[in-house]
Design an enzyme around this catalytic site. Structure first.
Site, mmCIF file in Angstrom:
data_model
loop_
_atom_site.group_PDB
_atom_site.id
_atom_site.type_symbol
_atom_site.label_atom_id
_atom_site.label_comp_id
_atom_site.label_asym_id
_atom_site.label_seq_id
_atom_site.Cartn_x
_atom_site.Cartn_y
_atom_site.Cartn_z
ATOM 1 N N GLU A 108 0.805 -1.226 0.000
ATOM 2 C CA GLU A 108 0.000 0.000 0.000
ATOM 3 C C GLU A 108 0.841 1.282 0.000
ATOM 4 O O GLU A 108 0.469 2.270 0.622
ATOM 5 C CB GLU A 108 -1.014 0.009 1.151
ATOM 6 C CG GLU A 108 -2.127 -1.012 0.946
ATOM 7 C CD GLU A 108 -3.435 -0.677 1.664
ATOM 8 O OE1 GLU A 108 -3.549 0.383 2.270
ATOM 9 O OE2 GLU A 108 -4.346 -1.518 1.580
ATOM 10 N N HIS A 166 -2.322 -0.781 10.126
ATOM 11 C CA HIS A 166 -1.910 -2.158 10.422
ATOM 12 C C HIS A 166 -0.672 -2.118 11.328
ATOM 13 O O HIS A 166 0.083 -1.150 11.295
ATOM 14 C CB HIS A 166 -1.508 -2.887 9.132
ATOM 15 C CG HIS A 166 -2.667 -3.271 8.265
ATOM 16 N ND1 HIS A 166 -2.974 -4.567 7.966
ATOM 17 C CD2 HIS A 166 -3.595 -2.519 7.634
ATOM 18 C CE1 HIS A 166 -4.031 -4.607 7.180
ATOM 19 N NE2 HIS A 166 -4.430 -3.371 6.958
#
Lengths: 407, 407
Positions: free
Chosen positions: B49, B273
């Site tokens: 990402e 995360h």
């Protein structure tokens, strides 16, 4: 290949040109192909352009007794058109779809819709040895002089070569058969052969029988487009069987054959392409051989550099198209905004004072929305194209660095 | 890994959540990630990402001295978001894009536009040994109770497993790091681990330090969506480091760590995360070990059967959607034909006799054309989806046959 150190492997490869409603005498030809395959009993049959699953099912039913193992690879809207029939168990398959494959708006060329891919099968022979045939079709060449698809085909050749390098070690013998849509001296073929170490069955065969120069698109085949072959009176060779041995095996091409315009004993050919049939002799050696590239490294550096230059040309063209599409989208958006402002002005009573010039916008919003959607779609598509071309150029740069640094 | 038979390999994996304009405090976080990576000096850093190439370039500039080798994988409209930084030379890269990845019309989920892929790097360490890290992100799960994307994620898990099986032999150690968007007990994870023999660093680690149960999406991270984690008060584990040794090596996970909600010494986390950090101990053995699957075969048969059932459910849903879209396209086409006939009737003077009921078609052709184009596009898309689901189901059937036939 455990036990008996020698194996003869007979391979058949054909681009079947079996497009429903479009290909001439399709069902008759698929029937002929099936009959011949049953009669000849090859070890491995690699077919391309079998676009109709019904044709595959018919072939499977006909060939079940002599080729008990088969697989049809599905991809894209129409399919990949790839299928394999084998005398040996197929352990595993994998389909790798090329990241670039023409343009969706080039409907007349249709490559984009096919989801062109390389299929990989892993077949078990005898005790523990296995061979991994790959078969594929690359993007077609529609105009050799002004070949707009060359960068896409080079990206495909590079991805194919990388795919082969990374998946080769899982087998003892690597086979590649298919319609590469490239002449033997084209940079894409030299790149593929040089970067993978694959050997060309036609060039290596001890015996050859078939069309002159091993051509697989020839003027005397009644289905070929004669105008396309005008510059090549003998025809062109674009269908190949390539091979290499991994680990402790050696492979030699004993014989290569092609069909010669008509199916043996018939008045029509199997396809517009000629079939290629190779007999390979595979032998187990005492010790493992190191991985070697068949092309000397300085020559390979030249080939990769040449391919990278072509990819760069394609990249700049894609960047220009992305820019044009983006500009058109912005213009359509501006037009819509002007119209929205005018409409808003009219609603809030400003219309009476006529702050905007009197323009006729009747029906225009729908057109502007249409252009906006189309241009945005094109912009997104060319953005993807730019990314993939950049990625390939970057990978080639990395390969050149590794090649130049290696002792 | 020639020479010294032992190697300690420190790996860092993080889904960076660095989406331009959307992710909170993106630049600050990317800066923090870069600082920490420079300070810690891992051997291998796998990031997901990182959607902005500028962020990658900034990281590359900052990390050049301690991680001299890096690669950014490009794909899709936005990119794959994958990049790798390494202390060891990267010899080669390959990007495999999953054939299914959500729906283009689900704009709010956006997966389709990312071109989700698995990136493969081959890194050279020391003399002749090399390890091949793969890093990836699978399709996100948006609703666990009614997970419409499960079949797509299973196709991705299967393709990933097949890709790993076919490319593993080119390296001595295979590593897989990334956001798999699956809980440890989900069928996709069990399929991936069972079919490849990869081992889960969290389950195998001798020492563990970090969030309870190794969770990587936790409620106390200030960027996570608290509502999504309501059913899981401890959080969920969806980011993994998996590994296996090929040929004559053994791998052991000495230590596994995760971050715990905030970056060490900071008030904000690196991402939504948690990062996963593994220390692997790699040892050269005297002789080559055979390829073994870590899951016993009867259990593997159950897992593949379960996955195949789910893919079958997705296949039937896709077939229904294809049928609906096709029916809508046919209706739109019929409407257009009726309109064309009416217009033709009017032109040829039949209008005076009023053979058709008086219907207002004003503006309708444009709408009908719009619906026709949209429905055709949807039909084509769902046709591709059906093909890929069928292909995966077929491959799983083949795998089951091989598993059941093996002694």
């Amino acid at each position: 290949m455990e036990g008996d150190p020698n194996l003869q492997l007979r391979i058949f490869d054909l681009n079947c040109w079996a497009i429903r409603y479009l290909s001439k005498r399709r069902q008759e030809r698929v029937g002929l192909i099936g009959d011949m395959l049953r009669r000849e009993g090859f070890d491995l049959v690699l077919l391309q352009e079998v676009w109709s699953e019904q044709d595959y099912s018919d072939l499977k039913a006909k060939l079940g007794s002599c080729y008990p193992f088969s697989h049809y690879f599905r991809s894209g809207v129409i399919g990949s058109g790839l299928c394999v029939f084998s005398r040996f168990p197929i352990l595993d398959t994998l389909l790798y779809q090329y990241s670039l494959n023409g343009y969706p708006y080039m409907l007349q060329h249709g490559d984009w819709f096919c989801g062109k891919s390389v299929g990989l099968g892993r077949c078990q022979h005898g005790g523990h040895g296995c061979f991994a045939p790959r078969f594929l079709q690359l993007h077609a060449e529609y105009c050799r002089e002004k070949d707009a698809y060359l960068p896409h085909r080079l990206v495909q050749a590079w991805e194919l070569a990388q795919f082969i390098r990374h998946t080769s070690k899982a087998a003892d013998v690597v086979l590649l058969g298919g319609d590469l849509n490239m002449h033997p001296e084209d940079v894409g073929i030299r790149l593929l052969r040089g970067w993978t170490g694959l050997r060309d069955a036609f060039a290596e065969a001890s015996r050859f029988e078939g069309c002159e120069n091993g051509c697989t698109l020839i003027p005397r085949n009644c289905f070929t487009l004669k105008t396309e072959l005008l510059p090549f009176p003998l025809g062109i060779r674009i269908d190949y069987i390539l091979y290499k041995a991994i680990s402790s095996f050696t492979v030699r091409c004993e014989e290569l054959k092609t069909t010669t315009g008509t199916a043996p004993g018939m008045d029509i050919p199997f396809s517009d392409h000629e079939a290629v049939m190779a007999t390979l002799h595979i032998q187990r050696q005492g010790r493992a051989a190191g991985a070697t590239l068949s092309t000397p490294e300085p020559m390979l550096v030249d080939i990769v550099t040449e391919a990278r230059t072509e990819v760069g040309v394609g990249l700049r063209a894609a960047q220009r198209q992305r820019y044009s599409a983006g500009r058109m989208a912005v213009l359509a958006l501006l037009l819509l905004l002007v119209q929205a402002t005018a409409a808003l002005g009219a609603l809030t009573g400003l219309a009476a004072e006529q702050p905007f010039p009197k323009l006729s916008f009747s029906g225009a919003p729908r057109e502007a929305i249409g252009v906006l959607l189309l241009a945005t779609g094109l912009h997104l598509f060319h953005t993807m194209e730019v990314k993939m071309l950049q990625g390939t150029e970057e990978q080639m740069r990395m390969a050149l660095r590794v090649l130049q640094e290696s002792p």
